[in-house]
Design an enzyme around this catalytic site. Structure first.
Site, PDB file in Angstrom:
ATOM      1  N   HIS A  35     -45.657  27.403  88.294  1.00 54.16           N
ATOM      2  CA  HIS A  35     -47.044  27.329  88.732  1.00 54.16           C
ATOM      3  C   HIS A  35     -47.188  28.422  89.780  1.00 54.16           C
ATOM      4  O   HIS A  35     -46.873  28.203  90.955  1.00 54.16           O
ATOM      5  CB  HIS A  35     -47.371  25.950  89.313  1.00 54.16           C
ATOM      6  CG  HIS A  35     -47.744  24.953  88.276  1.00 54.16           C
ATOM      7  ND1 HIS A  35     -48.179  23.680  88.570  1.00 54.16           N
ATOM      8  CD2 HIS A  35     -47.775  25.056  86.920  1.00 54.16           C
ATOM      9  CE1 HIS A  35     -48.444  23.043  87.440  1.00 54.16           C
ATOM     10  NE2 HIS A  35     -48.202  23.847  86.435  1.00 54.16           N
ATOM     11  N   ASP A  55     -51.605  28.018  89.025  1.00 58.85           N
ATOM     12  CA  ASP A  55     -52.123  26.774  89.591  1.00 58.85           C
ATOM     13  C   ASP A  55     -52.752  27.047  90.948  1.00 58.85           C
ATOM     14  O   ASP A  55     -52.049  27.142  91.955  1.00 58.85           O
ATOM     15  CB  ASP A  55     -50.998  25.729  89.727  1.00 58.85           C
ATOM     16  CG  ASP A  55     -51.538  24.388  90.223  1.00 58.85           C
ATOM     17  OD1 ASP A  55     -52.774  24.230  90.274  1.00 58.85           O
ATOM     18  OD2 ASP A  55     -50.732  23.508  90.561  1.00 58.85           O
ATOM     19  N   HIS A 112     -45.217  24.482  96.704  1.00 61.94           N
ATOM     20  CA  HIS A 112     -44.616  23.161  96.888  1.00 61.94           C
ATOM     21  C   HIS A 112     -43.321  23.115  97.675  1.00 61.94           C
ATOM     22  O   HIS A 112     -42.535  22.178  97.543  1.00 61.94           O
ATOM     23  CB  HIS A 112     -44.407  22.491  95.526  1.00 61.94           C
ATOM     24  CG  HIS A 112     -45.701  22.039  94.918  1.00 61.94           C
ATOM     25  ND1 HIS A 112     -45.769  21.174  93.849  1.00 61.94           N
ATOM     26  CD2 HIS A 112     -46.982  22.323  95.231  1.00 61.94           C
ATOM     27  CE1 HIS A 112     -47.023  20.947  93.537  1.00 61.94           C
ATOM     28  NE2 HIS A 112     -47.785  21.647  94.354  1.00 61.94           N
ATOM     29  N   GLU A 169     -42.632  18.381  87.700  1.00 66.20           N
ATOM     30  CA  GLU A 169     -43.008  19.220  88.849  1.00 66.20           C
ATOM     31  C   GLU A 169     -42.827  18.483  90.167  1.00 66.20           C
ATOM     32  O   GLU A 169     -43.399  17.423  90.396  1.00 66.20           O
ATOM     33  CB  GLU A 169     -44.485  19.646  88.703  1.00 66.20           C
ATOM     34  CG  GLU A 169     -44.975  20.515  89.869  1.00 66.20           C
ATOM     35  CD  GLU A 169     -46.437  20.935  89.722  1.00 66.20           C
ATOM     36  OE1 GLU A 169     -47.109  20.455  88.772  1.00 66.20           O
ATOM     37  OE2 GLU A 169     -46.914  21.727  90.550  1.00 66.20           O
ATOM     38  N   ASP A 183     -50.030  23.766 101.111  1.00 66.77           N
ATOM     39  CA  ASP A 183     -50.206  23.883  99.663  1.00 66.77           C
ATOM     40  C   ASP A 183     -51.688  24.047  99.355  1.00 66.77           C
ATOM     41  O   ASP A 183     -52.320  23.193  98.751  1.00 66.77           O
ATOM     42  CB  ASP A 183     -49.644  22.608  99.007  1.00 66.77           C
ATOM     43  CG  ASP A 183     -49.746  22.636  97.497  1.00 66.77           C
ATOM     44  OD1 ASP A 183     -49.679  23.739  96.919  1.00 66.77           O
ATOM     45  OD2 ASP A 183     -49.889  21.557  96.902  1.00 66.77           O
ATOM     46  N   ASP A 241     -53.368  26.274  97.535  1.00 71.32           N
ATOM     47  CA  ASP A 241     -53.803  26.720  96.215  1.00 71.32           C
ATOM     48  C   ASP A 241     -54.831  27.850  96.263  1.00 71.32           C
ATOM     49  O   ASP A 241     -55.874  27.777  95.626  1.00 71.32           O
ATOM     50  CB  ASP A 241     -54.317  25.530  95.394  1.00 71.32           C
ATOM     51  CG  ASP A 241     -53.191  24.601  94.981  1.00 71.32           C
ATOM     52  OD1 ASP A 241     -52.443  24.953  94.070  1.00 71.32           O
ATOM     53  OD2 ASP A 241     -53.041  23.518  95.603  1.00 71.32           O
ATOM     54  N   ASP A 289     -43.649  25.133  91.575  1.00 72.81           N
ATOM     55  CA  ASP A 289     -44.976  25.541  92.046  1.00 72.81           C
ATOM     56  C   ASP A 289     -44.785  26.293  93.362  1.00 72.81           C
ATOM     57  O   ASP A 289     -44.139  25.788  94.292  1.00 72.81           O
ATOM     58  CB  ASP A 289     -45.853  24.297  92.236  1.00 72.81           C
ATOM     59  CG  ASP A 289     -47.279  24.628  92.665  1.00 72.81           C
ATOM     60  OD1 ASP A 289     -47.449  25.396  93.647  1.00 72.81           O
ATOM     61  OD2 ASP A 289     -48.230  24.110  92.043  1.00 72.81           O
ATOM     62  N   TRP A 301     -46.843  15.891  86.710  1.00 68.42           N
ATOM     63  CA  TRP A 301     -46.894  15.886  88.175  1.00 68.42           C
ATOM     64  C   TRP A 301     -47.620  14.616  88.599  1.00 68.42           C
ATOM     65  O   TRP A 301     -48.655  14.274  88.043  1.00 68.42           O
ATOM     66  CB  TRP A 301     -47.635  17.111  88.745  1.00 68.42           C
ATOM     67  CG  TRP A 301     -47.798  16.941  90.234  1.00 68.42           C
ATOM     68  CD1 TRP A 301     -46.847  17.124  91.180  1.00 68.42           C
ATOM     69  CD2 TRP A 301     -48.972  16.459  90.921  1.00 68.42           C
ATOM     70  NE1 TRP A 301     -47.343  16.776  92.420  1.00 68.42           N
ATOM     71  CE2 TRP A 301     -48.631  16.382  92.300  1.00 68.42           C
ATOM     72  CE3 TRP A 301     -50.262  16.081  90.514  1.00 68.42           C
ATOM     73  CZ2 TRP A 301     -49.555  15.949  93.268  1.00 68.42           C
ATOM     74  CZ3 TRP A 301     -51.177  15.645  91.472  1.00 68.42           C
ATOM     75  CH2 TRP A 301     -50.807  15.590  92.840  1.00 68.42           C
ATOM     76  N   LYS A 318     -42.788  18.300  94.555  1.00 69.99           N
ATOM     77  CA  LYS A 318     -43.687  18.689  95.640  1.00 69.99           C
ATOM     78  C   LYS A 318     -43.087  18.242  96.961  1.00 69.99           C
ATOM     79  O   LYS A 318     -42.389  17.230  97.028  1.00 69.99           O
ATOM     80  CB  LYS A 318     -45.048  18.035  95.405  1.00 69.99           C
ATOM     81  CG  LYS A 318     -46.142  18.497  96.350  1.00 69.99           C
ATOM     82  CD  LYS A 318     -47.513  18.099  95.804  1.00 69.99           C
ATOM     83  CE  LYS A 318     -48.609  18.480  96.769  1.00 69.99           C
ATOM     84  NZ  LYS A 318     -49.940  18.341  96.180  1.00 69.99           N
TER      85      LYS A 318
HETATM   86  C1  RNT Z   1     -50.425  19.371  92.593  1.00 72.18           C
HETATM   87  C2  RNT Z   1     -49.695  20.102  91.536  1.00 72.18           C
HETATM   88  C3  RNT Z   1     -50.304  20.023  90.163  1.00 72.18           C
HETATM   89  C4  RNT Z   1     -51.818  20.138  90.177  1.00 72.18           C
HETATM   90  C5  RNT Z   1     -52.445  20.224  88.816  1.00 72.18           C
HETATM   91  C6  RNT Z   1     -53.920  20.071  88.871  1.00 72.18           C
HETATM   92  O1  RNT Z   1     -49.912  19.587  93.830  1.00 72.18           O
HETATM   93  O2  RNT Z   1     -49.530  21.446  91.909  1.00 72.18           O
HETATM   94  O3  RNT Z   1     -49.729  20.988  89.346  1.00 72.18           O
HETATM   95  O4  RNT Z   1     -52.227  21.248  90.929  1.00 72.18           O
HETATM   96  O5  RNT Z   1     -51.842  19.319  87.993  1.00 72.18           O
HETATM   97 ZN    ZN Z   2     -48.720  22.789  90.433  1.00 70.06          ZN
END
Ligand code: RNT
Ligand code: ZN
Length: 414
Positions: free
Chosen positions: A281, A321, A257, A221, A289, A291, A254, A180, A223
């Site tokens: 993720h 994640d 994302h 990955e 986003d 988290d 993810d 990523w 986004k």
């Molecule tokens: C970032 C991505 C990625 C990170 C990690 C820390 O938007 O989701 O996966 O969260 O690599």
């Molecule tokens: Zn991620």
């Protein structure tokens, strides 16, 4: 009501709870090391986290050293039923034997992690770290217009694949190494094409070396946007889905994302029709986003239903994640992982055969009725049985263990 009663209730619907428990036990979740220290890592370059990543909260007790992070992980694994994995970032290298910059990392810098994982029966997954580094200060890495900087990050990617392969070889289970990058632009770019062309060339260079998939798998990955890359992200969904299909890599989805009303569940069958395997993720975005810790919520249960209904678990690598520093960080791991497992178990306990029959015969009323009634089935008793069989606290009893650990260990990290 006991597990036996639940077993009979499910059997009447054609669901074998014993088979579900076995399947759940055979499904590892990759815990992300970065929840333990707010994506800090141990390079101590003194730089900002950057990359558009933001961790909020200042709950006391953050892991400050590799030893502390491992102790916290051991505590988390002790409260989660089943055998799981650890997902490491390159910035968690162990420099006990000497420092190295990102382009020069070797397996030696991760040998203590591999040894630790081996002694705990954990598989490892891995990630190159394309942020928190002076050469990523402008938010550009593999798309950088400067060939020197871009080359540095290509070397980092190559180094990480070699390390990932060694992890997989030593531990006897394939390591998924996930790329990523933060690259994008705050405001409207005029040239959207060149960065993507450079990204493809960089990835091709990183992936050029063939590695036995028995030990190592590559994932990419995408986004939608990040802080500082609101208007353009080079590694978008379309970019990486195309890349993964063309190059037979894994595609990483993810949960944070995509657009806020989009969720992963509907993407699974489409993506797996064209790529060999996926990496997840599992996360929770709140308005963006953000988290947040994974909940047992509709998006997560719908996602797990798709994996189970489509018989996709063998082609899916489940990772977490999120990063929450506003609550006990070990608790964040435990809550999010237990919720992910609960959602999986619920999906495994679904009376899918009956639902499919109804659907096929056009009984859409019956399908809706059973789907809704299934929500009240005693899956919690099956979950408790799963915890009991894996010798971890049942119900909320794990919280007492967490509190003891907090008092004995975390509170002393002043
Ligand atoms: C970032 C991505 C990625 C990170 C990690 C820390 O938007 O989701 O996966 O969260 O690599
Ligand atoms: Zn991620």
């Amino acid at each position: 009501m006991s597990y036996q009663t639940a077993r009979e209730t499910y059997a009447a619907l054609g669901v074998d709870t014993e088979a579900a428990l076995q399947r759940l036990s055979a499904t590892p979740i990759s815990l992300h090391c970065w929840q333990g220290d707010d994506v800090g890592g141990f390079e101590k370059t003194g730089g900002e986290l950057g990359g558009g990543l933001a961790v909020t909260g200042n709950y006391p007790g953050k892991a400050r050293t590799i030893a502390e992070l491992r102790a916290d992980l051991e505590q988390a694994y002790a409260l989660i039923p089943g055998k799981h994995r650890l997902n490491l970032h390159a910035c968690y290298a162990d420099f006990g034997g000497g420092r190295a910059d990102r382009d020069a990392l070797t397996t030696a810098h991760f040998q203590s992690w591999i040894d630790w994982a081996k002694s705990h029966g954990l598989g490892l997954d891995f990630n190159p770290t394309y942020f928190a580094h002076p050469k990523a200060d402008d938010g550009l890495t593999l798309t950088h217009p400067d060939a020197g900087i871009r080359g540095f990050w290509v070397e980092h990617g190559k180094a990480c694949r070699r390390i990932g392969a060694d992890m997989g070889r030593q531990l006897g289970t394939a390591t998924v190494t996930n790329v990523w990058i933060p690259d994008g632009s705050k405001d409207l770019p005029v040239d959207r094409k060149s960065p993507r062309e450079r990204l493809e060339a960089s990835l091709d260079a990183i992936f050029a070396e063939e590695i036995d998939p028995a030990y190592h798998l590559d994932a990419v990955e995408s986004k939608l946007f990040g802080i500082g890359s609101e208007s353009y992200v080079a590694g978008s969904h379309e970019f990486y889905l195309g890349y993964a299909i063309k190059n037979r890599t894994l595609y990483c989805l993810d949960a944070g994302h995509y657009h806020p009303t989009e969720n992963l569940a509907d993407k699974i069958t489409s993506v797996l029709q064209f790529v060999p395997e996926i990496l997840l993720h599992v996360s929770r975005g709140v308005r963006w986003d953000s988290d947040h810790v994974v909940l047992l919520d509709d998006p997560t249960t719908a996602l797990m239903q798709e994996l189970v209904r489509g018989d996709f678990l063998g082609r899916t690598h489940i990772g977490l994640d999120y990063f929450d520093a506003s609550i006990n960080r070990v608790g964040a791991w435990v809550i999010g992982t237990r919720n992910t497992l609960k959602a999986l178990l619920m999906a495994m306990l679904e009376p899918t055969a009956m639902l499919r029959e109804m659907e096929a015969s056009g009984d859409l009323t019956g399908r809706l009725a059973l789907l809704e009634d299934a929500k009240a089935l005693p899956w919690g008793l099956v979950w408790d049985e799963h915890c009991r069989r894996h010798d971890v606290p049942v119900g909320s009893a794990w919280l007492a263990d967490l509190r003891s650990y907090e008092a004995a260990v975390l509170a002393k990290r002043a």
